[in-house]
Motif scaffolding. Structure first.
Motif, mmCIF file in Angstrom:
data_model
loop_
_atom_site.group_PDB
_atom_site.id
_atom_site.type_symbol
_atom_site.label_atom_id
_atom_site.label_comp_id
_atom_site.label_asym_id
_atom_site.label_seq_id
_atom_site.Cartn_x
_atom_site.Cartn_y
_atom_site.Cartn_z
ATOM 1 N N VAL A 103 -18.134 2.787 -8.473
ATOM 2 C CA VAL A 103 -16.810 2.988 -7.870
ATOM 3 C C VAL A 103 -16.541 4.481 -7.686
ATOM 4 O O VAL A 103 -16.087 4.923 -6.629
ATOM 5 C CB VAL A 103 -15.710 2.343 -8.740
ATOM 6 C CG1 VAL A 103 -14.322 2.684 -8.183
ATOM 7 C CG2 VAL A 103 -15.888 0.838 -8.808
ATOM 8 N N TYR A 115 -20.028 -0.469 -14.231
ATOM 9 C CA TYR A 115 -19.084 -0.852 -13.184
ATOM 10 C C TYR A 115 -18.364 0.377 -12.626
ATOM 11 O O TYR A 115 -18.071 0.449 -11.430
ATOM 12 C CB TYR A 115 -18.039 -1.835 -13.729
ATOM 13 C CG TYR A 115 -18.626 -3.059 -14.375
ATOM 14 C CD1 TYR A 115 -19.294 -4.019 -13.611
ATOM 15 C CD2 TYR A 115 -18.523 -3.265 -15.745
ATOM 16 C CE1 TYR A 115 -19.841 -5.144 -14.207
ATOM 17 C CE2 TYR A 115 -19.063 -4.384 -16.348
ATOM 18 C CZ TYR A 115 -19.721 -5.320 -15.572
ATOM 19 O OH TYR A 115 -20.266 -6.432 -16.157
ATOM 20 N N GLU A 172 -18.655 -0.337 -19.850
ATOM 21 C CA GLU A 172 -17.961 -0.333 -18.562
ATOM 22 C C GLU A 172 -18.572 0.643 -17.565
ATOM 23 O O GLU A 172 -18.226 0.627 -16.388
ATOM 24 C CB GLU A 172 -16.486 0.018 -18.771
ATOM 25 C CG GLU A 172 -15.731 -0.990 -19.630
ATOM 26 C CD GLU A 172 -14.276 -0.605 -19.850
ATOM 27 O OE1 GLU A 172 -13.979 0.603 -19.847
ATOM 28 O OE2 GLU A 172 -13.449 -1.513 -20.017
ATOM 29 N N ASP A 212 0.833 -1.207 0.000
ATOM 30 C CA ASP A 212 0.000 0.000 0.000
ATOM 31 C C ASP A 212 0.867 1.256 0.000
ATOM 32 O O ASP A 212 0.589 2.219 -0.727
ATOM 33 C CB ASP A 212 -0.914 -0.014 1.228
ATOM 34 C CG ASP A 212 -1.880 1.156 1.239
ATOM 35 O OD1 ASP A 212 -2.688 1.266 0.293
ATOM 36 O OD2 ASP A 212 -1.826 1.969 2.177
ATOM 37 N N GLY A 255 -12.792 -1.953 -13.135
ATOM 38 C CA GLY A 255 -12.053 -3.168 -12.822
ATOM 39 C C GLY A 255 -11.115 -2.953 -11.642
ATOM 40 O O GLY A 255 -11.003 -1.847 -11.100
ATOM 41 N N ILE A 256 -10.405 -4.016 -11.251
ATOM 42 C CA ILE A 256 -9.554 -3.942 -10.061
ATOM 43 C C ILE A 256 -8.439 -2.911 -10.232
ATOM 44 O O ILE A 256 -8.211 -2.073 -9.356
ATOM 45 C CB ILE A 256 -8.958 -5.334 -9.752
ATOM 46 C CG1 ILE A 256 -10.074 -6.300 -9.344
ATOM 47 C CG2 ILE A 256 -7.920 -5.239 -8.638
ATOM 48 C CD1 ILE A 256 -9.619 -7.737 -9.170
ATOM 49 N N ASP A 257 -7.727 -2.957 -11.375
ATOM 50 C CA ASP A 257 -6.560 -2.087 -11.560
ATOM 51 C C ASP A 257 -6.934 -0.609 -11.536
ATOM 52 O O ASP A 257 -6.382 0.183 -10.767
ATOM 53 C CB ASP A 257 -5.853 -2.414 -12.884
ATOM 54 C CG ASP A 257 -5.255 -3.804 -12.889
ATOM 55 O OD1 ASP A 257 -5.220 -4.429 -11.826
ATOM 56 O OD2 ASP A 257 -4.848 -4.261 -13.966
ATOM 57 N N SER A 258 -7.864 -0.230 -12.412
ATOM 58 C CA SER A 258 -8.207 1.192 -12.511
ATOM 59 C C SER A 258 -8.907 1.692 -11.255
ATOM 60 O O SER A 258 -8.749 2.849 -10.856
ATOM 61 C CB SER A 258 -9.082 1.455 -13.741
ATOM 62 O OG SER A 258 -10.349 0.833 -13.618
ATOM 63 N N SER A 259 -9.684 0.828 -10.584
ATOM 64 C CA SER A 259 -10.350 1.229 -9.340
ATOM 65 C C SER A 259 -9.326 1.478 -8.234
ATOM 66 O O SER A 259 -9.448 2.437 -7.458
ATOM 67 C CB SER A 259 -11.340 0.150 -8.896
ATOM 68 O OG SER A 259 -12.358 -0.026 -9.859
ATOM 69 N N LEU A 260 -8.292 0.623 -8.182
ATOM 70 C CA LEU A 260 -7.239 0.799 -7.186
ATOM 71 C C LEU A 260 -6.463 2.086 -7.434
ATOM 72 O O LEU A 260 -6.207 2.865 -6.505
ATOM 73 C CB LEU A 260 -6.290 -0.405 -7.209
ATOM 74 C CG LEU A 260 -5.078 -0.354 -6.275
ATOM 75 C CD1 LEU A 260 -5.524 -0.215 -4.823
ATOM 76 C CD2 LEU A 260 -4.216 -1.590 -6.453
#
Length: 300
Positions: A286, A282, A279, A223, A247-252
């Motif tokens: 977020v 989704y 998209e 982190d 998705g996981i990458d762009s949300s993170l």
């Protein structure tokens, strides 16, 4: 440098220092080096401190380009490449030695093409730039075409054109006027390229080191690393946004941007009428959860 028969040209997308002091091609402080540079040095603030500790310098502006030049002048090319954390491709002309250096970032995020057109060496970020040069023929490299059809990409150093090569990631090449006399073969080009950062070796070294992290500690370290890297990439003199797919990458990435921002991050999403490709369904939840500014959609 008319006497040496070299010219640098640059069309800039300004991110840091929008003033004339960030314009390119840029001369170094003492006038020895001239650079045309595409990309961004993320740790330019740290690099600036190193330069200031090494020598007295009067800065003209605050662009990472000027800091990169000053580092090369202070520490030399290879040491600066080792220190630079960023995505870049640059051409550096040394007026003193009359050597042209072409260099590319560690992971090859920024492209760099170089080749022989008539009796001249030319280089650019995109092959289409070659099309305007006198003597350009655009002959297709049939071996490269075979690779493209077989693998879906053309491996470096080849490009789709004869006598035009891609500089491999984490490499640089140095050329002089005598190199204009004859075209390099792919092997000769590869042999002239020098590697300054070896990804397989880095991975092998890391794999051989045992860590005693508990899961919670490992998560905390990851982190911190991700947060610091996102923070460095948010340093800019223009507004920044996030391409958010949900998705996981762009949300993170968007979550870490928001955590490092004092104002809501603007998110961009590609939406389609075809539900299977859309998209937005989704991304919107977020963005709402993170408190970002929505509505910056790209509809296809």
């Amino acid at each position: 440098d008319e006497q040496a028969g070299i010219a640098l040209a640059h069309q800039r997308l300004a991110i840091l220092d929008l003033s004339i002091h960030g314009a390119q091609p840029m001369e170094s402080a003492v006038g020895r080096f001239v650079i045309s540079y595409n990309g961004e040095i993320y740790n330019h603030t740290e690099l600036k401190k190193r330069v200031e500790a090494a020598r007295s310098i009067s800065w003209r502006g605050h662009s990472d380009t000027e800091i990169l030049l000053a580092a090369i002048e202070s520490f030399g090319l290879e040491k600066t490449l080792e220190l630079a954390n960023g995505m870049f491709a640059f051409a550096l002309w040394d007026r003193e030695s009359r050597i042209l250096t072409l260099a590319r970032d560690r992971m090859g995020e920024k492209p760099l093409y170089v080749g022989w057109i008539g009796a001249a060496i030319a280089f650019c970020s995109e092959p289409i730039a070659f099309h305007s040069l006198p003597g350009w023929t655009g002959e297709i490299d049939h071996q490269a075409l075979g690779y493209l059809l077989r693998y879906g990409f053309i491996p470096a150093p080849l490009s789709i054109y004869n006598n035009i090569y891609k500089l491999p990631p984490a490499h640089f090449i140095q050329l002089s006027s005598k190199d204009c006399a004859s075209n390099f073969s792919p092997k000769a080009f590869t042999d002239r390229c020098r590697c300054y950062w070896d990804f397989p070796r880095i991975v092998a070294d890391a794999a051989g080191k045992k860590t005693n992290y508990e899961e919670a500690d490992a998560v905390a370290v990851l982190d911190d690393l991700l947060g610091e890297n996102i923070r460095l990439r948010m340093i800019a003199d223009v507004p920044l946004g996030s391409l958010l797919s949900g998705g996981i990458d762009s949300s993170l990435v968007t979550a870490l941007m928001q955590a490092n921002s004092s104002r809501p991050v603007k998110t961009f999403t590609i939406g389609f009428d075809e539900p299977a490709f859309d998209e937005a369904k989704y991304a919107n939840p977020v963005a709402a959860h993170l408190g970002c500014i929505e509505g910056s959609g790209i509809h296809g």
